[in-house]
Design a protein around this motif. Structure first.
Motif, short mmCIF file in Angstrom:
data_model
loop_
_atom_site.label_atom_id
_atom_site.label_comp_id
_atom_site.label_asym_id
_atom_site.label_seq_id
_atom_site.Cartn_x
_atom_site.Cartn_y
_atom_site.Cartn_z
N GLU A 127 -6.60 9.42 -3.65
CA GLU A 127 -7.45 8.23 -3.55
C GLU A 127 -6.63 7.04 -3.02
N ILE A 128 -5.47 6.82 -3.61
CA ILE A 128 -4.63 5.70 -3.19
C ILE A 128 -4.02 5.96 -1.81
N LYS A 129 -3.74 7.22 -1.50
CA LYS A 129 -3.22 7.57 -0.18
C LYS A 129 -4.25 7.25 0.91
N GLU A 130 -5.52 7.47 0.63
CA GLU A 130 -6.59 7.13 1.59
C GLU A 130 -6.63 5.62 1.81
N GLN A 131 -6.45 4.85 0.74
CA GLN A 131 -6.41 3.39 0.87
C GLN A 131 -5.22 2.98 1.73
N TYR A 132 -4.09 3.64 1.51
CA TYR A 132 -2.89 3.38 2.31
C TYR A 132 -3.15 3.66 3.79
N LYS A 133 -3.81 4.77 4.08
CA LYS A 133 -4.11 5.11 5.47
C LYS A 133 -4.99 4.06 6.12
N ALA A 192 0.83 -1.21 0.00
CA ALA A 192 0.00 0.00 0.00
C ALA A 192 0.86 1.26 0.00
N ARG A 193 1.95 1.23 0.74
CA ARG A 193 2.87 2.38 0.77
C ARG A 193 3.52 2.59 -0.59
N THR A 194 3.95 1.51 -1.22
CA THR A 194 4.55 1.59 -2.55
C THR A 194 3.55 2.13 -3.56
N ALA A 195 2.31 1.64 -3.49
CA ALA A 195 1.27 2.11 -4.42
C ALA A 195 1.03 3.61 -4.25
N SER A 196 1.01 4.08 -3.01
CA SER A 196 0.81 5.51 -2.75
C SER A 196 1.98 6.33 -3.30
N ASN A 197 3.20 5.87 -3.06
CA ASN A 197 4.38 6.57 -3.58
C ASN A 197 4.39 6.59 -5.10
#
Length: 185
Positions: free
Chosen positions: A74-80, A54-59
């Motif tokens: 959107e992806i950062k919210e998923q990461y959180k 999830a962290r890699t996807a956000s970055n």
């Protein structure tokens, strides 16, 4: 009367849709169900893998679409969300079994708790878990480098400035200096 009751039920259903769900009991039940070493290893490694992915996807979304772009946010919210779940599961594990033994569970499983906690925002999470993390370090389940990064992160969050290590000191001495600066020693 029936129509009013139906409207009330629909309204009640919609109003509860956004309510946060407390997963603490679910996480604890998952941890309590871990009976074998293999189950504990799989549990911890799955936490690590999901959080790292999830962290890699956000970055990657930030690099590809731009910082704070719609896709990145959107992806950062998923990461959180993944991070919050990872922390809840990790704390349930730590409070039940203590810090995982590198000798019994292996390196990745033993690294998972400090990885999860370091990836959480704010000082309170790190402070709340300090005793267990310190125990992991003391018993050799956390490397000097990982513990140093954990403490340096706490130092930054506490004092809003980076810890500047003395290059003439070895890592154990730097850890002692950080512990004293953070008032843990």
């Amino acid at each position: 009367m029936f129509k009013s009751l139906s409207i009330f039920c629909v309204f009640l259903f919609w109003s509860c849709q956004g309510a946060p769900v407390d997963k603490t009991k679910i996480w604890q039940e998952e941890v309590d169900a871990l009976e074998t070493i293999d189950q504990k290893v799989d549990f911890l490694e799955e936490i690590y893998t999901s959080l790292a992915s999830a962290r890699t996807a956000s970055n990657n979304a930030m690099k590809l679409h731009g910082r704070n772009s719609e896709k990145h946010l959107e992806i950062k919210e998923q990461y959180k969300t993944v991070r919050k779940d990872a922390l809840g599961k990790t704390e349930a594990y730590l409070n039940t079994y203590g810090y995982p033994s590198i000798m019994k569970l292996g390196g990745l499983a033993a690294y998972t708790p400090i990885f999860v906690i370091q990836n959480c925002e704010g000082l309170k999470t790190r402070q709340r878990n300090f005793t267990i993390i310190y125990d992991g370090y003391t018993f050799g389940d956390i490397t000097n480098d990982a513990f140093y990064r954990y403490l340096a992160g706490m130092y930054y969050l506490e004092y809003k400035t980076d810890f500047i290590p003395d290059p003439s000191q070895d890592s154990k001495t730097q850890i002692k200096v950080l512990l004293k600066a953070l008032q843990y020693e």
